[in-house]
Design an enzyme around this catalytic site. Sequence first.
Site, mmCIF file in Angstrom:
data_model
loop_
_atom_site.group_PDB
_atom_site.id
_atom_site.type_symbol
_atom_site.label_atom_id
_atom_site.label_comp_id
_atom_site.label_asym_id
_atom_site.label_seq_id
_atom_site.Cartn_x
_atom_site.Cartn_y
_atom_site.Cartn_z
ATOM 1 C CD GLU A 89 46.221 -58.436 -0.272
ATOM 2 O OE1 GLU A 89 47.319 -58.868 0.092
ATOM 3 O OE2 GLU A 89 46.032 -57.946 -1.398
ATOM 4 C CD GLU A 111 45.889 -53.356 -1.502
ATOM 5 O OE1 GLU A 111 46.659 -54.066 -2.184
ATOM 6 O OE2 GLU A 111 45.873 -53.372 -0.265
HETATM 7 C C1 BGP Z 1 48.786 -56.319 -1.595
HETATM 8 C C2 BGP Z 1 49.011 -55.599 -0.288
HETATM 9 C C3 BGP Z 1 49.634 -54.260 -0.406
HETATM 10 C C4 BGP Z 1 50.493 -54.021 -1.623
HETATM 11 C C5 BGP Z 1 50.086 -54.781 -2.861
HETATM 12 C C6 BGP Z 1 51.114 -54.828 -3.962
HETATM 13 O O1 BGP Z 1 48.950 -57.677 -1.384
HETATM 14 O O2 BGP Z 1 47.806 -55.430 0.414
HETATM 15 O O3 BGP Z 1 50.222 -53.951 0.825
HETATM 16 O O4 BGP Z 1 51.819 -53.988 -1.358
HETATM 17 O O5 BGP Z 1 49.685 -56.082 -2.599
HETATM 18 O O6 BGP Z 1 52.081 -55.813 -3.685
HETATM 19 P P1 BGP Z 1 53.625 -55.517 -3.776
HETATM 20 O O7 BGP Z 1 53.844 -54.322 -2.922
HETATM 21 O O8 BGP Z 1 54.308 -56.710 -3.244
HETATM 22 O O9 BGP Z 1 53.913 -55.255 -5.190
#
Ligand code: BGP
Length: 478
Positions: free
Chosen positions: A177, A373
């Site tokens: 990201e 993701e």
């Molecule tokens: C993305 C990241 C992840 C993951 C996900 C969910 O931005 O790449 O590492 O954590 O988001 O976000 P969160 O864990 O804050 O709910």
Amino acid sequence: MGFREDFLWGGAVAAHQCEGAWQEGGKGISCSDVETAGDNVTGAPRRLTDGVIEGEDYPNHVGVDFYHHYKEDVALFAEMGFKAFRTSIAWTRIFPRGDEKEPNEEGLKFYDDLFDECHKYGIEPVITLSHFELPWALAKEYGGFRNRQAIDMFVKFAKVCFERYQHKVKYWMTFNEINNQADVTQHNLIQEGAVLLQEGDDAEYLMYLSAHHELVASALAVKAAHEINPDLQVGCMIGMNGVYPASPKPEDVMNALGAMHQKYWYVEVHARGHYPRHILKKFERKGYDFITEEDKKILAEGKVDYIGFSYYMSFATKYQGRNEKTFDYVPEDFVRNTYLKASDWGWQIDPIGLRISCVDLYDRYRKPLFIVENGLGAKDTVEADGSINDDYRIDYLREHIRQMYKAIEEDGVELMGYTTWAPIDLLSNSTNQMSKRYGFIYVDVDDYGNGTYKRSKKKSYDWYKEVIATNGSSILDD
Ligand code: BGP
């Protein structure tokens, strides 16, 4: 028709959110190791401390103890039929400070064992090199990616990984990201480029400078990977939560366009090998002059093979007069989209937005896409009989997969795979909470680190198993 035969169904995690064992196997302190828990009541973000401070709460030091449970966890993924498992290599397990001459063998061995374990079940590891866990020494002593020396450190790390794992890992990504830093908070700057803001710093300038160094480092890594082994495929990774105009008012549309430009430019450099003109114009206006002729050559020679992206939600933006000159990225202008429902954490659920993202990215870059993701963070309830009925998670994933299918079938998008975030409960990145759960597999630990760390299957576990077994058709027919 539909998902290709070799479609990479699976799940994704990141080292700093699940491994724990922050001081084992010769590991150094990462930037993530010095970010505390957020506020469990308000869900406020994590705080950055100056080193690891006694008495502060750092849940990721233990994570879900994947470091010691990985065999059990990979076996559970295998039972679900995973074709791919995405994780990251914690940079500080390989180079604890970032500047060592030789890598740490114990760290390398851990990932050898993990990848062997995956291959035992025919699971393809998909690896992110930098997922918010850069060495803390790189931040403190070198200034992170504001310093060009960070480029060499990253490239050395990348080369060691490519050489060592070239026969075990085919799919790689450089910076997770990378576009998050467009919102120039300290949290984002430390996560992406190990940049610590000092008094008097121009945060926006530092973001562009360090992002440029990351892009050069990424291009050098792509080139090195292809030289080491032409079979390796290296992608970029962007956070692709689309931004809509809040209305058809031209200023709102322009606002949304500006916000999307602030996502796409990172992809442009990765995928086309040069900067888009609107960014060069901005640099001209602001007097930013850090792109060298040599850098331009490197960027042109290090184009990525595919585009990896995350997708959770979409935003809407309403022009409020703050950015009349440039229509730049202004997160304060984001408003609620009344057409969408939101998760417990206010993330607006928008399956069609995933299709839009696929089409947008494919139309622009004509590179294969990999959704690395997608998932729903929610509070789960364990019933008296131990069952967890996470129908809300099933609903979320089903609707997103259906849109993904349409992107392939109706829009002609080339999609390599889909890894959900996350197949097993782990710490939230934004708040470091355990209660924001994403998994098909429940881990018995709460926000305060209490629990047995025992794994158990949720209702969604068998559901996803069926999706994979039927290559998606189990949810397309009903
Ligand atoms: C993305 C990241 C992840 C993951 C996900 C969910 O931005 O790449 O590492 O954590 O988001 O976000 P969160 O864990 O804050 O709910």
